[in-house]
Design a protein around this motif. Structure first.
Motif, PDB file in Angstrom:
ATOM      1  N   SER A 122       8.930  -1.411 -12.904  1.00 40.15           N
ATOM      2  CA  SER A 122       9.035  -0.402 -13.861  1.00 40.15           C
ATOM      3  C   SER A 122       8.560   0.873 -13.625  1.00 40.15           C
ATOM      4  N   VAL A 123       7.620   1.089 -12.716  1.00 41.51           N
ATOM      5  CA  VAL A 123       7.168   2.418 -12.025  1.00 41.51           C
ATOM      6  C   VAL A 123       8.226   3.132 -11.330  1.00 41.51           C
ATOM      7  N   VAL A 124       8.701   2.550 -10.443  1.00 35.45           N
ATOM      8  CA  VAL A 124      10.063   2.864  -9.545  1.00 35.45           C
ATOM      9  C   VAL A 124      11.233   3.376 -10.591  1.00 35.45           C
ATOM     10  N   GLU A 125      11.425   2.480 -11.562  1.00 40.12           N
ATOM     11  CA  GLU A 125      12.686   2.840 -12.573  1.00 40.12           C
ATOM     12  C   GLU A 125      12.085   4.176 -13.313  1.00 40.12           C
ATOM     13  N   VAL A 152       9.597  -6.889  -1.035  1.00 43.32           N
ATOM     14  CA  VAL A 152       8.263  -7.559  -1.430  1.00 43.32           C
ATOM     15  C   VAL A 152       8.736  -8.763  -2.577  1.00 43.32           C
ATOM     16  N   MET A 153       9.364  -8.213  -3.324  1.00 44.11           N
ATOM     17  CA  MET A 153       9.853  -9.310  -4.552  1.00 44.11           C
ATOM     18  C   MET A 153      10.513 -10.314  -3.956  1.00 44.11           C
ATOM     19  N   LYS A 154      11.418 -10.246  -2.894  1.00 43.49           N
ATOM     20  CA  LYS A 154      12.323 -11.374  -2.359  1.00 43.49           C
ATOM     21  C   LYS A 154      11.701 -12.092  -1.667  1.00 43.49           C
ATOM     22  N   GLU A 155      10.332 -11.788  -0.826  1.00 45.06           N
ATOM     23  CA  GLU A 155       9.680 -12.524  -0.099  1.00 45.06           C
ATOM     24  C   GLU A 155       9.539 -13.813  -0.709  1.00 45.06           C
ATOM     25  N   GLU A 156       9.870 -14.849   0.371  1.00 49.06           N
ATOM     26  CA  GLU A 156       9.546 -16.279  -0.080  1.00 49.06           C
ATOM     27  C   GLU A 156       8.240 -16.904   0.155  1.00 49.06           C
ATOM     28  N   LYS A 157       8.148 -18.098  -0.424  1.00 50.84           N
ATOM     29  CA  LYS A 157       6.806 -18.724  -0.357  1.00 50.84           C
ATOM     30  C   LYS A 157       5.735 -17.671  -1.031  1.00 50.84           C
ATOM     31  N   ARG A 158       5.884 -17.324  -2.057  1.00 58.90           N
ATOM     32  CA  ARG A 158       4.622 -16.398  -2.667  1.00 58.90           C
ATOM     33  C   ARG A 158       4.770 -16.568  -4.213  1.00 58.90           C
ATOM     34  N   LYS A 159       3.740 -16.575  -4.707  1.00 57.52           N
ATOM     35  CA  LYS A 159       3.635 -16.409  -6.099  1.00 57.52           C
ATOM     36  C   LYS A 159       3.746 -15.007  -6.778  1.00 57.52           C
ATOM     37  N   PRO A 160       4.368 -14.752  -7.943  1.00 58.35           N
ATOM     38  CA  PRO A 160       4.548 -13.777  -8.529  1.00 58.35           C
ATOM     39  C   PRO A 160       3.015 -13.053  -8.901  1.00 58.35           C
ATOM     40  N   ASP A 161       2.783 -11.681  -8.600  1.00 55.10           N
ATOM     41  CA  ASP A 161       1.487 -11.021  -9.183  1.00 55.10           C
ATOM     42  C   ASP A 161       1.739 -10.045 -10.045  1.00 55.10           C
ATOM     43  N   ASN A 162       0.469  -9.187 -10.054  1.00 54.18           N
ATOM     44  CA  ASN A 162       0.624  -7.818 -10.751  1.00 54.18           C
ATOM     45  C   ASN A 162       1.558  -6.658  -9.941  1.00 54.18           C
ATOM     46  N   PHE A 163       1.811  -7.061  -8.867  1.00 51.40           N
ATOM     47  CA  PHE A 163       2.788  -5.848  -8.248  1.00 51.40           C
ATOM     48  C   PHE A 163       4.159  -6.167  -8.900  1.00 51.40           C
ATOM     49  N   ASP A 164       4.580  -7.461  -8.866  1.00 48.18           N
ATOM     50  CA  ASP A 164       5.910  -7.679  -9.624  1.00 48.18           C
ATOM     51  C   ASP A 164       5.784  -7.036 -10.944  1.00 48.18           C
ATOM     52  N   MET A 186       0.746  -1.298  -0.087  1.00 48.90           N
ATOM     53  CA  MET A 186      -0.116  -0.030  -0.176  1.00 48.90           C
ATOM     54  C   MET A 186       1.041   1.144  -0.013  1.00 48.90           C
ATOM     55  N   SER A 187       1.956   1.242   0.645  1.00 48.27           N
ATOM     56  CA  SER A 187       2.747   2.461   0.708  1.00 48.27           C
ATOM     57  C   SER A 187       3.410   2.643  -0.759  1.00 48.27           C
ATOM     58  N   CYS A 188       3.864   1.678  -1.259  1.00 43.27           N
ATOM     59  CA  CYS A 188       4.313   1.656  -2.695  1.00 43.27           C
ATOM     60  C   CYS A 188       3.259   2.201  -3.595  1.00 43.27           C
ATOM     61  N   MET A 189       1.945   1.805  -3.466  1.00 42.86           N
ATOM     62  CA  MET A 189       0.913   2.187  -4.353  1.00 42.86           C
ATOM     63  C   MET A 189       0.738   3.914  -3.951  1.00 42.86           C
ATOM     64  N   THR A 190       0.831   4.108  -2.891  1.00 41.01           N
ATOM     65  CA  THR A 190       0.494   5.713  -2.543  1.00 41.01           C
ATOM     66  C   THR A 190       1.739   6.395  -3.276  1.00 41.01           C
ATOM     67  N   TYR A 191       2.834   5.908  -3.066  1.00 43.49           N
ATOM     68  CA  TYR A 191       3.762   6.506  -3.888  1.00 43.49           C
ATOM     69  C   TYR A 191       3.700   6.657  -5.215  1.00 43.49           C
ATOM     70  N   LYS A 192       3.385   5.626  -5.851  1.00 40.22           N
ATOM     71  CA  LYS A 192       2.906   5.754  -7.347  1.00 40.22           C
ATOM     72  C   LYS A 192       1.902   6.916  -7.659  1.00 40.22           C
ATOM     73  N   LEU A 193       0.992   6.822  -6.841  1.00 44.43           N
ATOM     74  CA  LEU A 193      -0.002   7.716  -7.112  1.00 44.43           C
ATOM     75  C   LEU A 193       0.343   9.541  -6.741  1.00 44.43           C
ATOM     76  N   ASN A 194       1.050   9.463  -5.833  1.00 37.49           N
ATOM     77  CA  ASN A 194       1.586  10.766  -5.276  1.00 37.49           C
ATOM     78  C   ASN A 194       2.827  11.619  -6.101  1.00 37.49           C
ATOM     79  N   PHE A 195       3.515  10.632  -6.926  1.00 37.82           N
ATOM     80  CA  PHE A 195       4.500  10.937  -7.376  1.00 37.82           C
ATOM     81  C   PHE A 195       4.396  12.013  -8.744  1.00 37.82           C
TER      82      PHE A 195
END
Length: 386
Positions: free
Chosen positions: A194-197, A177-189, A37-46
């Motif tokens: 690309s948004v951060v870059e 978030v992306m380095k977290e173990e035992k999770r499947k890749p989703d839309n966040f990945d 949620m923090s990352c999404m807030t950054y994406k909207l405010n930037f």
């Protein structure tokens, strides 16, 4: 969520929950939800922050460029002010100055005339209009300065520091978030890296613009004798903008004063024109009256000459008939003639040939009358002696 988890742990059915509660259950299943949620807030405010900071820096950048490239006329106006100030101060301690601070421009209005009707600014404006009219366009050339005064450079600098910090923090959160173990890749990945870059590149461009504006402003401030660290851009541009407003206001007042003076001049000219017309009309009336008097005088002289001529003709007729010897008392059928008129008429008649001819004819007539009387008397005597 605590109450919902307790409900489910106690054997409660999820299907019996409301839609909102079921939604929260699904959210709770997302790993690192708070970080996401923090990352999404950054994406909207930037984008909003970039839309605020970039135009603000561009306003300052344009004002700096205009001051450098189009500020020649403004500098010439300052030179004129410096020359006038040195002249007014003369040999005092404030005379023969090599320059002055921009803040001194705002004190020009404090110097007023003895009648308190005008200021030194009015004189400067009128001097520039009369002697250097090309310099008047400096207010249009530096119009961008007025917009730069609305930008707080320290506030922009603070916002950029916050944006930089949040960009770096968001990049770290995405990696966590992306380095977290035992999770499947989703839309966040797929989306956030690309948004951060992209945000990093945009911020780097903004940072380059900020550094360029900072360096250019330092040079500009030093050129005008101001300290960049203590005098931010909005302060320097504010002094120029305030002086610009005073200059424009004085120019309007000078224009109004000139219009009033021109109106008064035209009124005086119109008044003088009316006075001249009245004097000309008066002279014309006097000339017409004088002409009428001369015409009357000429007519009176003609009438006197006519009467005198008539009297002379009557006298000639009487002399021819033997009714008198030419020494009458000046009476005729029309009555007694004025002695002065008679004298004037005789003088005029004597001065001309007509009087000479008339006198000769009169003499001939008198001679013939005497001869006739003499012959008649001789005949009577002869008849007596017969």
């Amino acid at each position: 969520m605590t109450s919902i988890n307790e409900y489910i742990a106690g054997g409660g059915s999820v299907g019996n929950l409301e839609t909102v509660e079921q939604f929260f259950i699904q959210l709770d299943k997302i790993p690192k939800l708070k970080t996401r949620m923090s990352c999404m807030t950054y994406k909207l405010n930037f984008p909003e922050k970039m839309a605020e900071l970039r135009p603000a820096l561009l306003k300052i950048d344009k004002a700096i460029r205009d001051m450098k490239r189009k500020g020649k006329n403004f500098l010439k106006v300052i030179e004129i002010i410096l020359a006038i100030g040195n002249f007014l101060n003369g040999n005092t301690t404030r005379g023969n100055c090599m320059g002055f601070s921009l803040n001194s421009l705002l004190k020009i209005n404090d110097t007023r005339t003895t009648d308190n009707k005008a200021t030194l600014m009015h004189y400067i404006v009128q001097f520039v209009e009369d002697k250097h009219p090309d310099l008047l366009k400096w207010t249009k050339e530096l119009s961008s300065v007025r917009h730069a005064t609305k930008v707080s450079f320290p506030a922009v600098q603070g916002e950029m520091a916050v944006l930089k910090k949040s960009t770096e923090a968001t990049a770290k959160k995405v990696q966590a978030v992306m380095k977290e173990e035992k999770r499947k890749p989703d839309n966040f990945d797929k989306m956030m890296p690309s948004v951060v870059e992209k945000c990093k590149k945009e911020y780097e461009e903004l940072e380059k613009l900020f550094n360029k504006v900072s360096q250019d402003y330092e040079k500009l401030a030093e050129k005008f004798g101001e300290e960049p660290k203590t005098t931010p851009p909005e302060a320097l541009f504010g002094m120029v903008s305030d002086f610009m407003n005073l200059f424009k206001k004085a120019r309007k007042e000078v224009k109004i004063q000139k219009a009033k003076a021109e109106k008064e001049r035209k009124r005086l000219l119109q008044q003088q024109k009316k006075v001249r017309e009245l004097e000309r009309t008066k002279r014309q009336r006097q000339e017409q009256q004088a002409k009428g008097d001369r015409d009357k005088e000429r007519e009176a002289r003609r009438e006197r000459r006519r009467k005198m001529k008539q009297k002379g003709n009557d006298d000639d007729t009487n002399d021819a008939n033997g009714d008198g010897d030419g020494d009458g008392d000046g009476e005729n059928d029309e009555g007694e003639v004025d002695t002065k008129d008679l004298t004037d008429a005789i003088t005029q008649l004597r001065s001309g040939k007509a009087f000479k001819k008339r006198r000769l004819r009169r003499q001939d007539t008198l001679r013939q009358n005497r001869e006739q009387k003499g012959s008649g008397a001789t005949k009577k005597v002869n008849d007596v002696f017969k």
